[in-house]
Design an enzyme around this catalytic site. Sequence first.
Site, PDB file in Angstrom:
ATOM      1  CG  ASP A 105     -20.365  85.843 -44.729  1.00  0.00           C
ATOM      2  OD1 ASP A 105     -19.511  84.942 -44.771  1.00  0.00           O
ATOM      3  OD2 ASP A 105     -21.208  85.936 -43.812  1.00  0.00           O
ATOM      4  CD  GLU A 123     -14.964  84.881 -44.098  1.00  0.00           C
ATOM      5  OE1 GLU A 123     -14.851  85.757 -43.258  1.00  0.00           O
ATOM      6  OE2 GLU A 123     -15.467  83.769 -43.860  1.00  0.00           O
ATOM      7  CG  ASP A 183     -25.305  86.338 -42.604  1.00  0.00           C
ATOM      8  OD1 ASP A 183     -24.405  85.539 -42.292  1.00  0.00           O
ATOM      9  OD2 ASP A 183     -26.490  86.183 -42.260  1.00  0.00           O
TER      10      ASP A 183
END
Length: 158
Positions: A8, A68, A140
């Site tokens: 992330d 992502e 996170d």
Amino acid sequence: MTLILGLDPSLSCTGWGLIRVDGARLSHIANGQIAPPRDRGLPERLAALHAGVGRVIALHRPERAACEEVFVNRNPQSTLKLAQARGAVLAACGAAGLPVSEHAARLVKKAVVGTGAAEKPQIAAMLRVLLPGADISGPDAADALAVAIADAHLRPPR
């Protein structure tokens, strides 16, 4: 068995999470957060992200990674900083010869919670169910574990 590293990326704090996939069974291996020094310039912060992810890869030796996809913020500067952080993280994976899959945030949420509109508390609750006993370093790292789990569901190991 397959080890998947979820990432992330963020310039302020990049989360990482490592899971083992054995058939339909998931298990938590490790997770953490890499926070580059805020008092440094952009090149030094990006280098810290690259080095931090490189250390995680060298220590745990995952077989693949997942991240992502970039989403566009209303603030173009924020989008640019996110893209630069992603570049540093993806470059660390590339330098280690690690294949990386990219997944849309809504798809990650849907794979983990069942709905693409899931909120952070719903994701955290599902992580407690899917990875019981995992001590998660922070939000996170939780997001990174969700990316790894989604990748396991979306790209099952052979």
